[in-house]
Design a protein around this motif. Structure first.
Motif, PDB file in Angstrom:
ATOM      1  N   ASP A  71       0.857  -1.177   0.000  1.00 26.20           N
ATOM      2  CA  ASP A  71       0.000   0.000   0.000  1.00 26.20           C
ATOM      3  C   ASP A  71       0.898   1.234   0.000  1.00 26.20           C
ATOM      4  OD1 ASP A  71      -1.729   2.103   0.553  1.00 26.20           O
ATOM      5  OD2 ASP A  71      -2.376   1.315   2.500  1.00 26.20           O
ATOM      6  N   ALA A  72       0.812   2.036  -1.060  1.00 29.75           N
ATOM      7  CA  ALA A  72       1.664   3.220  -1.183  1.00 29.75           C
ATOM      8  C   ALA A  72       1.407   4.226  -0.056  1.00 29.75           C
ATOM      9  CB  ALA A  72       1.463   3.881  -2.535  1.00 29.75           C
ATOM     10  N   GLY A  73       0.272   4.113   0.612  1.00 29.58           N
ATOM     11  CA  GLY A  73      -0.032   4.983   1.743  1.00 29.58           C
ATOM     12  C   GLY A  73       0.603   4.518   3.044  1.00 29.58           C
ATOM     13  N   ASP A  74       1.162   3.322   3.051  1.00 30.63           N
ATOM     14  CA  ASP A  74       1.814   2.764   4.238  1.00 30.63           C
ATOM     15  C   ASP A  74       3.289   3.151   4.189  1.00 30.63           C
ATOM     16  OD1 ASP A  74       3.010   1.243   6.218  1.00 30.63           O
ATOM     17  OD2 ASP A  74       2.015  -0.631   5.637  1.00 30.63           O
ATOM     18  N   GLU A  75       3.632   4.259   4.850  1.00 31.32           N
ATOM     19  CA  GLU A  75       4.987   4.793   4.788  1.00 31.32           C
ATOM     20  C   GLU A  75       6.032   3.783   5.263  1.00 31.32           C
ATOM     21  OE1 GLU A  75       8.150   7.214   3.929  1.00 31.32           O
ATOM     22  OE2 GLU A  75       6.090   7.322   3.217  1.00 31.32           O
ATOM     23  N   ALA A  76       5.722   2.984   6.267  1.00 32.44           N
ATOM     24  CA  ALA A  76       6.676   1.987   6.750  1.00 32.44           C
ATOM     25  C   ALA A  76       6.952   0.944   5.660  1.00 32.44           C
ATOM     26  CB  ALA A  76       6.163   1.314   8.015  1.00 32.44           C
ATOM     27  N   ALA A  77       5.925   0.511   4.952  1.00 29.59           N
ATOM     28  CA  ALA A  77       6.107  -0.470   3.868  1.00 29.59           C
ATOM     29  C   ALA A  77       6.896   0.136   2.715  1.00 29.59           C
ATOM     30  CB  ALA A  77       4.751  -0.972   3.376  1.00 29.59           C
ATOM     31  N   VAL A  78       6.601   1.382   2.380  1.00 29.46           N
ATOM     32  CA  VAL A  78       7.335   2.060   1.302  1.00 29.46           C
ATOM     33  C   VAL A  78       8.797   2.208   1.687  1.00 29.46           C
ATOM     34  CG1 VAL A  78       7.594   4.258   0.061  1.00 29.46           C
ATOM     35  CG2 VAL A  78       5.326   3.266   0.370  1.00 29.46           C
TER      36      VAL A  78
END
Length: 179
Positions: A71-78
């Motif tokens: 999810d591009a909105g999940d800063e931790a994942a990005v």
């Protein structure tokens, strides 16, 4: 003179790296070297093709970034994705002899967001760029260093794997490789 390039779309600002967070508090910057408790790191420069391992400029040598699936909105994942992708990018640029011509993590981060906003697959775009860099490297001479000067301090430096330290001031990137 103002730049003629279009302004980049606003992307979230990547978190700044600090000495303690990057594990480099025991390191000393000495212009073209970084001395740490675990070794000496020398500034990487662009290498002539004759100094490269056989086959690194061949078509089958790929950058090999995996596409972002989160999810591009999940800063931790990005951040996790881009951190891993950046480490691979730096290693592959060193492999093709372009350690003195790398982009900063901030630019890499913003490029990801810009490409995503334009509907462009970041991993594929980076693969295409890597392919063009290899073609240019085969055919054109490159200066040993493209940037002047050195980082001002260790404050904006971070590890990229065990054998590499990357420093940047957003505009300029410096890659140091363990001796």
């Amino acid at each position: 003179m103002p730049s003629r390039e279009p302004a980049e779309p606003a992307a979230p600002e990547p978190p700044q790296v600090t000495e303690n967070a990057s594990g480099l508090s025991a390191c000393d910057l000495e212009m073209d070297t970084v001395r740490c408790s675990d070794g000496l790191f020398r500034l990487a420069v662009n290498q002539p093709n004759g100094a490269l391992a056989p086959g690194v400029l061949d078509a089958n040598n790929r950058l090999g970034l995996s596409p972002f699936r989160g999810d591009a909105g999940d800063e931790a994942a990005v951040r996790a994705y881009l951190s891993d992708a950046y480490d691979r990018y730096i290693a592959k640029m060193l492999e093709i002899g372009l350690g003195g011509a790398t982009m900063s993590f901030t630019r890499f981060y913003n490029s990801f967001h810009r490409h995503r906003a334009e509907g462009v697959d970041f991993a594929q775009r980076m693969e295409d760029t890597f392919r063009y860099l290899k073609q240019d490297k085969r055919n054109l001479a490159v200066d040993a260093r493209l940037a002047e000067g050195f980082p001002a301090s260790m404050e904006n430096c971070a590890r990229s794997g065990e054998a590499v330290i990357v420093c940047d001031n957003v505009a300029t990137n410096w890659v140091y490789v363990r001796d």
